[in-house]
Enzyme design. Structure first.
Site, PDB file in Angstrom:
ATOM      1  N   GLY A  11       0.677  -1.101   0.061  1.00 49.93           N
ATOM      2  CA  GLY A  11       0.088  -0.076   0.100  1.00 49.93           C
ATOM      3  C   GLY A  11       0.802   1.163   0.088  1.00 49.93           C
ATOM      4  O   GLY A  11       2.172   1.126  -0.023  1.00 49.93           O
ATOM      5  N   HIS A  51      13.408  10.474  -2.214  1.00 46.10           N
ATOM      6  CA  HIS A  51      13.834   9.011  -2.763  1.00 46.10           C
ATOM      7  C   HIS A  51      15.217   9.151  -3.259  1.00 46.10           C
ATOM      8  O   HIS A  51      16.026   8.172  -2.920  1.00 46.10           O
ATOM      9  CB  HIS A  51      12.969   8.837  -3.757  1.00 46.10           C
ATOM     10  CG  HIS A  51      11.662   8.048  -3.233  1.00 46.10           C
ATOM     11  ND1 HIS A  51      11.018   6.963  -3.403  1.00 46.10           N
ATOM     12  CD2 HIS A  51      10.661   8.633  -2.100  1.00 46.10           C
ATOM     13  CE1 HIS A  51       9.840   6.663  -2.703  1.00 46.10           C
ATOM     14  NE2 HIS A  51       9.705   7.708  -1.848  1.00 46.10           N
TER      15      HIS A  51
END
Length: 173
Positions: A11, A51
Site C-alpha cells: 500500500g 527518494h
C-alpha cells in the site's frame, strides 16, 4: 540471485520502495532505477528528492513516465533494474488516455527482452473501498489487472506491509 522478474507490492507508504531498493542492492552489481513519477507540484518534487537522496549516487537513473521500452532496452546485463513504480506508470497512461492494451503489451515485451533482472514496485489497491467516481474505479480495476499480470510472470512476488515483507511467490535470495 534474483529471477528475471520480481514484483514488490504494498500500500501507500508501506515500505515497498525501500524494501525493493534493498533487494536490488543485495543482488550486487550495478543498479538502474527507472523512475515513472512526474513532479507536478512542490510536494511531489520534495518526495522525489527524498527518494533520490535515499538511494544515493550508486544508482543510474532514467526517467520513463510512460515509454518504458527504451529504458528497459538500455539496461545492461551486469545491472539490476528497479522499476518504481508500475502504479505511476499506469496513472500516467490513464491520464493521457493511452491505449492500455497497446501500452501493456509494449511493457511486457520490453520486460521479456530486458537484458537485466527487473524488480517492479507496484501499489496494491484492492484492499481499499470501491471508489465513488468512474476514473478512480477504472484505475483500481486496471491496477488490479496489471498487478495480476505482473505476478503471473514474476518468479518472486513480495507484499510489504508496515515495512515487513511477506513472500507470496518464490523465495527471497
Amino acid at each position: 540471485m534474483l529471477p528475471r522478474l520480481s514484483l514488490v507490492l504494498g500500500g501507500a507508504a508501506s515500505g515497498k520502495s525501500v524494501f525493493a531498493e534493498g533487494l536490488v542492492a543485495a543482488a550486487g552489481g550495478a543498479r538502474l532505477y527507472l523512475a515513472t513519477a512526474e513532479a507536478h507540484d512542490a510536494e511531489m518534487r520534495a518526495k522525489l528528492d527524498r527518494h533520490r537522496a535515499r538511494r544515493g549516487p550508486a544508482w543510474r537513473t532514467l526517467e520513463a513516465p510512460r515509454d518504458l521500452a527504451p529504458a528497459l532496452g538500455a539496461a545492461r546485463a551486469d545491472e539490476v533494474v528497479l522499476l518504481d513504480c508500475a502504479t505511476m506508470w499506469l496513472s500516467n497512461h490513464l491520464l493521457a488516455d493511452s491505449d492500455m492494451v497497446e501500452a501493456e503489451a509494449a511493457l511486457f515485451d520490453a520486460l521479456d527482452a530486458c537484458a537485466a533482472p527487473v524488480v517492479v514496485v507496484s501499489n496494491e489497491v484492492g484492499l481499499s473501498v470501491v471508489p465513488d467516481n468512474a476514473l478512480a474505479r477504472r484505475f483500481q480495476n486496471a491496477q488490479g489487472a496489471l498487478n495480476q499480470q505482473l505476478a503471473a510472470r514474476a518468479g518472486l512476488v513480495v507484499n510489504v506491509i508496515a515495512g515487513l515483507p511477506q513472500v507470496l511467490k518464490g523465495h527471497l535470495p
